[in-house]
Design a protein around this motif. Structure first.
Motif, PDB file in Angstrom:
ATOM      1  N   GLU A 173      -6.171   2.993  -8.441  1.00 25.30           N
ATOM      2  CA  GLU A 173      -6.536   3.848  -9.573  1.00 25.30           C
ATOM      3  C   GLU A 173      -7.764   3.303 -10.296  1.00 25.30           C
ATOM      4  O   GLU A 173      -8.620   4.068 -10.751  1.00 25.30           O
ATOM      5  CB  GLU A 173      -5.356   4.011 -10.521  1.00 25.30           C
ATOM      6  N   GLY A 174      -7.870   1.978 -10.386  1.00 25.63           N
ATOM      7  CA  GLY A 174      -9.038   1.356 -10.998  1.00 25.63           C
ATOM      8  C   GLY A 174     -10.326   1.642 -10.235  1.00 25.63           C
ATOM      9  O   GLY A 174     -11.417   1.625 -10.811  1.00 25.63           O
ATOM     10  N   LEU A 175     -10.183   1.923  -8.950  1.00 24.58           N
ATOM     11  CA  LEU A 175     -11.331   2.277  -8.114  1.00 24.58           C
ATOM     12  C   LEU A 175     -11.618   3.781  -8.147  1.00 24.58           C
ATOM     13  O   LEU A 175     -12.522   4.256  -7.463  1.00 24.58           O
ATOM     14  CB  LEU A 175     -11.078   1.838  -6.668  1.00 24.58           C
ATOM     15  N   GLY A 176     -10.835   4.505  -8.938  1.00 28.48           N
ATOM     16  CA  GLY A 176     -11.052   5.936  -9.077  1.00 28.48           C
ATOM     17  C   GLY A 176     -10.251   6.800  -8.115  1.00 28.48           C
ATOM     18  O   GLY A 176     -10.482   8.008  -8.021  1.00 28.48           O
ATOM     19  N   VAL A 181       0.845  -1.196   0.000  1.00 31.64           N
ATOM     20  CA  VAL A 181       0.000   0.000   0.000  1.00 31.64           C
ATOM     21  C   VAL A 181       0.879   1.245   0.000  1.00 31.64           C
ATOM     22  O   VAL A 181       2.002   1.219   0.492  1.00 31.64           O
ATOM     23  CB  VAL A 181      -0.975   0.020   1.203  1.00 31.64           C
ATOM     24  N   PRO A 182       0.386   2.354  -0.553  1.00 27.52           N
ATOM     25  CA  PRO A 182       1.174   3.590  -0.537  1.00 27.52           C
ATOM     26  C   PRO A 182       1.516   4.013   0.889  1.00 27.52           C
ATOM     27  O   PRO A 182       0.835   3.650   1.845  1.00 27.52           O
ATOM     28  CB  PRO A 182       0.239   4.606  -1.210  1.00 27.52           C
ATOM     29  N   ILE A 194      -5.556  11.930  -1.460  1.00 23.76           N
ATOM     30  CA  ILE A 194      -4.527  11.468  -2.391  1.00 23.76           C
ATOM     31  C   ILE A 194      -3.669  10.432  -1.681  1.00 23.76           C
ATOM     32  O   ILE A 194      -3.174  10.673  -0.575  1.00 23.76           O
ATOM     33  CB  ILE A 194      -3.635  12.638  -2.856  1.00 23.76           C
ATOM     34  N   PHE A 195      -3.506   9.296  -2.298  1.00 18.22           N
ATOM     35  CA  PHE A 195      -2.586   8.281  -1.793  1.00 18.22           C
ATOM     36  C   PHE A 195      -1.210   8.611  -2.339  1.00 18.22           C
ATOM     37  O   PHE A 195      -1.063   8.872  -3.539  1.00 18.22           O
ATOM     38  CB  PHE A 195      -3.015   6.885  -2.242  1.00 18.22           C
ATOM     39  N   ILE A 196      -0.200   8.600  -1.476  1.00 16.23           N
ATOM     40  CA  ILE A 196       1.141   9.001  -1.903  1.00 16.23           C
ATOM     41  C   ILE A 196       2.149   7.911  -1.573  1.00 16.23           C
ATOM     42  O   ILE A 196       2.290   7.510  -0.417  1.00 16.23           O
ATOM     43  CB  ILE A 196       1.575  10.319  -1.228  1.00 16.23           C
TER      44      ILE A 196
END
Length: 94
Positions: free
Chosen positions: A70-73, A32-33, A45-47
């Motif tokens: 990203e596929g989950l938006g 995970v980020p 925002i995931f970083i």
């Protein structure tokens, strides 16, 4: 600069904008980020933080997790320097 030093600066900058940058630790779900940045206005925002100078540095597992998010938006950024972070935030209207 070490990744941990850069990560601390990133968190301080997000805080200066009125946001939070929580450490994301997910036992049983590697890759995970590093941070979940929550900005004013509800922007999330995931970083994934990488040491400055690293060209990619993402493991196969990290790439899969990022693709899933990203596929989950979700918005996921790979950040390795403050100028990149600031430019992305400006482009986002923050």
């Amino acid at each position: 600069m070490y990744e941990s030093t850069f990560e601390r600066k990133l968190c301080e900058y997000i805080k200066s904008l009125g946001g939070k940058a929580y450490k994301w630790v997910s036992p049983g779900a590697p890759g995970v980020p590093d941070r979940i940045a929550i900005l004013p206005g509800g922007r999330i925002i995931f970083i994934e933080v990488k040491r400055p100078g690293l060209s990619d540095g993402l493991s196969i597992r990290q790439k899969k997790v990022i693709a899933t998010l990203e596929g989950l938006g979700c918005t996921v950024w790979r950040i390795s320097d403050m100028e990149d972070l600031k430019a992305r935030l400006r482009a986002d209207g923050v």
